[in-house]
Design an enzyme around this catalytic site. Sequence first.
Site, short mmCIF file in Angstrom:
data_model
loop_
_atom_site.label_atom_id
_atom_site.label_comp_id
_atom_site.label_asym_id
_atom_site.label_seq_id
_atom_site.Cartn_x
_atom_site.Cartn_y
_atom_site.Cartn_z
N LYS A 255 0.78 -1.32 0.04
CA LYS A 255 0.07 -0.06 0.05
C LYS A 255 0.72 1.21 -0.15
CE LYS A 255 -4.21 -1.71 2.13
NZ LYS A 255 -5.01 -1.65 3.27
N GLY B 262 -14.24 -6.23 11.50
CA GLY B 262 -14.09 -5.58 10.21
C GLY B 262 -14.60 -5.95 8.88
N ASP C 206 -9.98 3.02 2.37
CA ASP C 206 -9.83 2.60 3.80
C ASP C 206 -10.55 3.70 4.64
OD1 ASP C 206 -9.07 -0.15 3.33
OD2 ASP C 206 -6.92 0.37 3.81
P1 NAP Z 1 0.45 -3.08 9.40
O1 NAP Z 1 0.71 -1.79 8.52
O2 NAP Z 1 1.42 -4.08 9.13
O3 NAP Z 1 0.40 -2.69 10.80
C1 NAP Z 1 0.44 -3.65 11.67
C2 NAP Z 1 -0.08 -2.94 13.18
O4 NAP Z 1 -0.07 -4.16 14.03
C3 NAP Z 1 1.10 -2.20 13.78
O5 NAP Z 1 0.41 -1.14 14.48
C4 NAP Z 1 1.96 -3.11 14.43
O6 NAP Z 1 2.78 -2.44 15.64
C5 NAP Z 1 1.02 -4.17 15.16
N1 NAP Z 1 1.34 -5.53 15.51
C6 NAP Z 1 1.61 -6.20 14.47
N2 NAP Z 1 2.09 -7.24 15.43
C7 NAP Z 1 2.08 -7.04 16.80
C8 NAP Z 1 2.42 -7.53 18.09
N3 NAP Z 1 2.88 -8.55 18.08
N4 NAP Z 1 2.23 -6.97 19.15
C9 NAP Z 1 1.61 -5.73 18.88
N5 NAP Z 1 1.54 -4.97 17.77
C10 NAP Z 1 1.46 -5.69 16.74
O7 NAP Z 1 -1.07 -3.52 8.87
P2 NAP Z 1 -2.46 -2.71 8.49
O8 NAP Z 1 -2.27 -2.55 7.08
O9 NAP Z 1 -2.37 -1.47 9.37
O10 NAP Z 1 -3.46 -3.71 8.69
C11 NAP Z 1 -3.69 -3.96 10.35
C12 NAP Z 1 -4.98 -4.78 10.46
O11 NAP Z 1 -6.36 -4.16 9.81
C13 NAP Z 1 -4.83 -6.21 9.38
O12 NAP Z 1 -5.33 -7.23 10.31
C14 NAP Z 1 -5.79 -5.93 8.14
O13 NAP Z 1 -6.40 -7.07 7.89
C15 NAP Z 1 -6.80 -4.94 8.89
N6 NAP Z 1 -7.54 -4.33 7.84
C16 NAP Z 1 -8.87 -4.36 7.63
C17 NAP Z 1 -9.52 -3.82 6.77
C18 NAP Z 1 -11.06 -3.95 6.68
O14 NAP Z 1 -11.63 -3.44 5.63
N7 NAP Z 1 -11.53 -4.67 7.61
C19 NAP Z 1 -8.72 -2.96 5.94
C20 NAP Z 1 -7.38 -2.40 6.24
C21 NAP Z 1 -6.79 -3.41 7.08
P3 NAP Z 1 4.10 -2.10 15.45
O15 NAP Z 1 4.07 -0.74 14.46
O16 NAP Z 1 4.60 -2.17 16.64
O17 NAP Z 1 4.69 -2.95 14.41
#
Ligand code: NAP
Length: 279
Positions: free
Chosen positions: A70, A244, A107
């Site tokens: 993204k 979600g 989003d």
């Molecule tokens: P991303 O950019 O990879 O961010 C991941 C987030 O999770 C970061 O804040 C990360 O913290 C945290 N994280 C990951 N592993 C962790 C751990 N072990 N302990 C604590 N925090 C942890 O991913 P994203 O694109 O933001 O997506 C996040 C979620 O939203 C995903 O599950 C995705 O499927 C969902 N999502 C859903 C929709 C929908 O339409 N429903 C749309 C977009 C995204 P750090 O910064 O410390 O690494």
Amino acid sequence: MSITSSTRVLALLGDPVRHSLSPVVQNAAFAHAGVDGVYVAVRCARDDLVGFMHGLSRAGGGGNITLPHKEKAVAVLDVPSDAVRRTGACNTFWGGPDGKVHGDNTDVDGFRRALNAFIEGSAQGMRVLLLGAGGAARATLMALLEEGADQVVLLNRSLERARAVARRIGGPRARVANGVQELREQSFDLVVNATRLGLSPDDPSPLDFDILSRAGAAMDLVYGGAPTPFVRAAEEFGVRATDGGEMLVQQGAASFERWWEREAPVEAMHDAFRRSRSG
Ligand code: NAP
């Protein structure tokens, strides 16, 4: 509508993409609306992203971008939307009649529409706890601020990333929590989980779930076949919660509207999502 030599190709580009429900939801929408398009999921390596985006756009198509591309996708766009510029992320692109690659981050709209449906109103005046600082959290923060939230407190594993997000998008209404301990006595109108925690059964919880007992409502961006641990924990405290799924449908509906410049058949998209989620 049958696929012919004039059918527009829209593709989901990411890695992995096999789990995605977007092809089912979008193809149901295309069929319902009678538009001449086909939506496919393409596993795409980082080095192939630029070529795919240019090629599809020049052919009059476009698509969606998912993890982990993204942010990289932003650099490919000729015409980024305001949401792309502010969040630094692109999840929707298409070739315009001007021959340029256009892009948006639906989003932001997807979260806003899902929130409005969930709380039957806007976030105006709310105090919100937002967990995470990745792409989804940035879109959520932008939507919450545009909706008039009074204060958004960001809590993330890496503090520096949360600070950078608050600096980029936040302004005076965004505050970064230094740790979960400082939130112990606080209450929130809404708690949003925008971390990726909850997808896998082995994941730790994104915070001490006790905080949810003092929440007005809880929204998880993670979705799956069963209630997510975050949703389950909130509901055990008697707090209204949603996952979600609605945001997935709504960001898809917003993408459909960018590609086809017409209203999306949201009910048909909901039906397709419900069928594929339970199937
Ligand atoms: P991303 O950019 O990879 O961010 C991941 C987030 O999770 C970061 O804040 C990360 O913290 C945290 N994280 C990951 N592993 C962790 C751990 N072990 N302990 C604590 N925090 C942890 O991913 P994203 O694109 O933001 O997506 C996040 C979620 O939203 C995903 O599950 C995705 O499927 C969902 N999502 C859903 C929709 C929908 O339409 N429903 C749309 C977009 C995204 P750090 O910064 O410390 O690494």
